[in-house]
Design a protein around this motif. Structure first.
Motif, mmCIF file in Angstrom:
data_model
loop_
_atom_site.group_PDB
_atom_site.id
_atom_site.type_symbol
_atom_site.label_atom_id
_atom_site.label_comp_id
_atom_site.label_asym_id
_atom_site.label_seq_id
_atom_site.Cartn_x
_atom_site.Cartn_y
_atom_site.Cartn_z
ATOM 1 N N LEU A 1 14.526 -14.876 -19.729
ATOM 2 C CA LEU A 1 15.472 -15.636 -18.911
ATOM 3 C C LEU A 1 15.539 -15.081 -17.485
ATOM 4 O O LEU A 1 15.558 -15.847 -16.503
ATOM 5 C CB LEU A 1 16.857 -15.604 -19.572
ATOM 6 N N THR A 2 15.539 -13.757 -17.352
ATOM 7 C CA THR A 2 15.569 -13.134 -16.016
ATOM 8 C C THR A 2 14.333 -13.527 -15.216
ATOM 9 O O THR A 2 14.432 -13.899 -14.037
ATOM 10 C CB THR A 2 15.658 -11.594 -16.147
ATOM 11 N N ASN A 3 13.172 -13.465 -15.853
ATOM 12 C CA ASN A 3 11.929 -13.860 -15.186
ATOM 13 C C ASN A 3 11.985 -15.322 -14.745
ATOM 14 O O ASN A 3 11.577 -15.676 -13.629
ATOM 15 C CB ASN A 3 10.747 -13.628 -16.130
ATOM 16 N N TYR A 4 12.516 -16.170 -15.618
ATOM 17 C CA TYR A 4 12.660 -17.610 -15.335
ATOM 18 C C TYR A 4 13.564 -17.820 -14.109
ATOM 19 O O TYR A 4 13.235 -18.592 -13.197
ATOM 20 C CB TYR A 4 13.233 -18.287 -16.579
ATOM 21 N N GLU B 1 21.293 -23.838 -17.657
ATOM 22 C CA GLU B 1 21.496 -25.113 -18.360
ATOM 23 C C GLU B 1 20.218 -25.603 -19.037
ATOM 24 O O GLU B 1 20.278 -26.335 -20.019
ATOM 25 C CB GLU B 1 21.989 -26.189 -17.375
ATOM 26 N N ASN B 2 19.064 -25.164 -18.518
ATOM 27 C CA ASN B 2 17.785 -25.721 -18.989
ATOM 28 C C ASN B 2 16.932 -24.780 -19.825
ATOM 29 O O ASN B 2 15.975 -25.206 -20.458
ATOM 30 C CB ASN B 2 16.938 -26.166 -17.775
ATOM 31 N N PHE B 3 17.259 -23.494 -19.836
ATOM 32 C CA PHE B 3 16.393 -22.498 -20.479
ATOM 33 C C PHE B 3 16.287 -22.725 -21.987
ATOM 34 O O PHE B 3 17.293 -22.893 -22.673
ATOM 35 C CB PHE B 3 16.940 -21.097 -20.197
ATOM 36 N N GLN B 4 15.059 -22.723 -22.484
ATOM 37 C CA GLN B 4 14.803 -22.930 -23.918
ATOM 38 C C GLN B 4 14.730 -21.592 -24.652
ATOM 39 O O GLN B 4 14.359 -20.578 -24.074
ATOM 40 C CB GLN B 4 13.467 -23.666 -24.130
#
Length: 445
Positions: A120-123, A302-305
Motif C-alpha cells: 500500500l505504501t508503494n502504491y 479507496e481503490n487499493f486491492q
C-alpha cells in the motif's frame, strides 16, 4: 585484487546479492546446501557467476572476505558458525544492497501486516508521482533491483531474519506494524530475542529519521523501553487520540504530522477490518511525511486491492464465500482473519507449528467457527486446542481433500476460510504455493 564475496543460498535473495556483487566487481562465489532452482541457475550462468549446490565447500567459503547469507539460513548452521569463529563478516542481502544505493529507504517490518502495508505504501508513493520501487521480502530481491536500475526511493518489506544480518542499514522512515510471538523456533523460544531483532530496524536511525509504530501494541511499548529509538517517534492508534500521529475519531482516520492534517472516513477504505485500518494509518503516515497530496492518499486508500494470499476473496459458490488467507503463518494473523468473519466459518488450519499458542483464538473459534479442517502432517496440537470448542474436526492430507470436505460442510451463507496459523513447509513449497493450490481446488469444485 577484488574482494572475495561468498553468497550462501541460491534463492531470490542470494541470487540477487550475487548479481549485485558481480556488478560491483567482487570476486563472487555462491554456495547452496540444497538444490538451486532452474530459474536462478539461469541467472547465475548469464552473469558468469561461479556456484555450487547440494553442499558447501567449507575451505573455499572460509577464504571469503565478506559473506552474504540468505535469510532462510539460521545462524546455527555449521558453516555460519565456522564463519563467525573465523571472524569473517556475515551480513544479510538488504545490508549488502543498501551499501550500493543512495535512494531514500522506507523499511517496514512487523509480525503481521508488513506485506499489505509495504504494498500500500508503494502504491501511494507511486501514484503520488515519486520514483519508487518495492523490494525486500516481497517481489524482487533488493540487491537485484539495485543492480538493475537506479531509483530515488525504495519501499522495503524486511523480515526479522533480514534484520539480524544488518550492520549499517539505515532507513529514513522505519515502520513497525506490530509484534506478536512468531518464528520463536529461530530465537531460542525467547520472545525478547525476537523483539530485539525487530527493533534492529531503528538501530542506526538518527533524530532526522522517523519511526512509525503501533502505540496500541504492548510488546512494542515495552520494547521501546529496552531498545530506545533515536528517530522521531510517530505513533498510530485505534485506542487513543494522539497529538501527533494517526488515530481514529468519530469513524474517521486522522493523520496529524508537522501541523498538517489528513482526514478520511473509515467506511470509505477499500480494505476493511481493524488490522487494515492500522495498515492504512501506517501507509498514509509515510505518504504524509514524503508530502504526497491528500487527494491522492484518499483516492489510493479507496481503490487499493487486497494483497494476494491475505484475506483474498477467491469465489462465491452456492452462496458460500471462499477466502484465501494462506499468508497467515502465525496465530496473530489468523486472529485478524477470524475477527473479520461475519458468517459461520469452516476453517482450514495447520502446517508447521512454530511454537504456537492457540489459546487467544478460543473465543473467536467458539463464536464463529462451525467446523475445523486440519491440514498438516502434525495436527495433534490443533486437535487438543480446539477439540472441545467445535462439533466437527476433520483431518485432510492434501489441499484438494481439504477443499472438497469444506465444500460438503459449508451451507448457504457460510464462509470457507484458509488461514493456517502455521508455516507451509510440510506439504507445500511456501505460503504462495499453498494459496495457489487452494484457489485452484476451489475453482475446480
Amino acid at each position: 585484487m577484488n574482494v572475495k564475496l561468498v553468497v550462501l543460498g541460491g534463492g531470490e535473495s542470494g541470487t540477487g546479492a550475487a548479481v549485485l556483487g558481480k556488478k560491483e566487481n567482487f570476486e563472487v562465489f555462491l554456495s547452496d546446501f540444497g538444490q538451486i532452482e532452474k530459474k536462478y541457475k539461469q541467472v547465475l550462468l548469464h552473469h558468469e557467476i561461479e556456484w555450487e549446490e547440494n553442499g558447501h565447500s567449507d575451505a573455499r567459503i572460509l577464504q571469503a572476505e565478506l559473506v552474504v547469507k540468505s535469510p532462510g539460513i539460521p545462524d546455527t548452521a555449521p558453516i555460519v558458525r565456522q564463519l563467525n569463529e573465523a571472524g569473517i563478516p556475515v551480513i544479510s542481502e538488504v545490508e549488502f544492497a543498501s551499501r550500493f544505493t543512495d535512494a531514500q529507504l522506507v523499511a517496514i517490518t512487523g509480525s503481521n501486516g508488513k506485506t499489505t502495508t509495504a504494498t500500500l505504501t508503494n502504491y501511494l508513493l507511486d501514484k503520488g508521482g515519486l520514483d519508487v520501487s518495492l523490494a525486500g521480502n516481497i517481489g524482487d530481491s533488493f540487491a537485484l533491483d539495485v543492480a538493475n536500475r537506479t531509483v530515488k526511493n525504495y519501499v522495503l518489506e524486511v523480515s526479522s531474519f533480514q534484520l539480524d544480518g544488518i550492520a549499517d542499514f539505515k532507513p529514513h522512515i522505519a515502520v513497525l506494524t506490530n509484534i506478536t510471538p512468531d518464528h520463536l523456533d529461530r530465537y531460542d523460544y525467547q520472545l525478547e530475542n525476537y523483539v530485539a531483532s525487530k527493533f534492529r530496524i531503528a538501530m542506526n536511525q538518527s533524530a532526522d529519521d522517523y519511526f512509525i509504530y503501533d502505540a496500541d501494541d504492548p510488546i512494542i511499548r515495552k520494547g521501546m523501553e529496552v531498545h530506545p529509538v533515536r528517530a522521531r517517534l510517530i505513533p498510530f492508534s485505534l485506542e487513543r487520540i494522539l497529538e501527533e500521529g494517526a488515530y481514529v475519531k468519530d469513524e474517521n482516520i486522522i493523520v496529524n504530522i508537522n501541523n498538517t492534517q489528513f482526514i478520511m472516513p473509515v467506511a470509505t477504505l477499500n480494505l476493511q477490518g481493524k488490522h487494515n485500518i492500522k495498515n492504512a494509518m501506517a501507509a498514509s503516515t509515510v505518504a504524509t511525511l514524503v508530502q504526497i497530496r491528500k487527494e491522492t492518499i484518499r483516492a489510493c486508500l479507496e481503490n487499493f486491492q487486497a494483497v494476494e494470499h491475505r484475506l483474498e476473496k477467491v469465489l462465491k459458490i452456492n452462496q458460500v464465500n471462499y477466502i484465501n488467507d494462506s499468508k497467515a503463518t502465525n496465530v496473530n494473523a489468523t486472529f485478524y482473519a477470524l475477527e473479520s468473519m461475519t458468517s459461520p466459518t469452516v476453517w482450514i488450519v495447520g502446517g508447521v507449528d512454530k511454537g504456537n499458542d492457540y489459546s487467544e483464538l478460543l473465543p473467536l473459534v467458539n463464536e464463529k467457527v462451525k467446523a475445523i479442517i486440519c491440514l498438516g502432517l502434525e495436527n495433534d496440537k490443533i486437535i487438543s486446542a480446539f477439540g472441545n470448542v467445535v462439533d466437527l474436526m476433520i483431518e485432510a492430507h492434501s489441499m484438494s481433500d481439504a477443499v472438497q470436505v469444506a465444500y460438503r460442510l459449508a451451507k448457504k451463507g457460510d464462509t470457507v476460510l484458509l488461514s493456517p496459523a502455521c508455516a507451509s513447509f510440510d506439504l507445500f513449497e511456501n505460503y504462495e504455493d499453498r494459496g495457489k493450490q487452494f484457489k485452484e481446488a476451489v475453482r475446480n469444485l
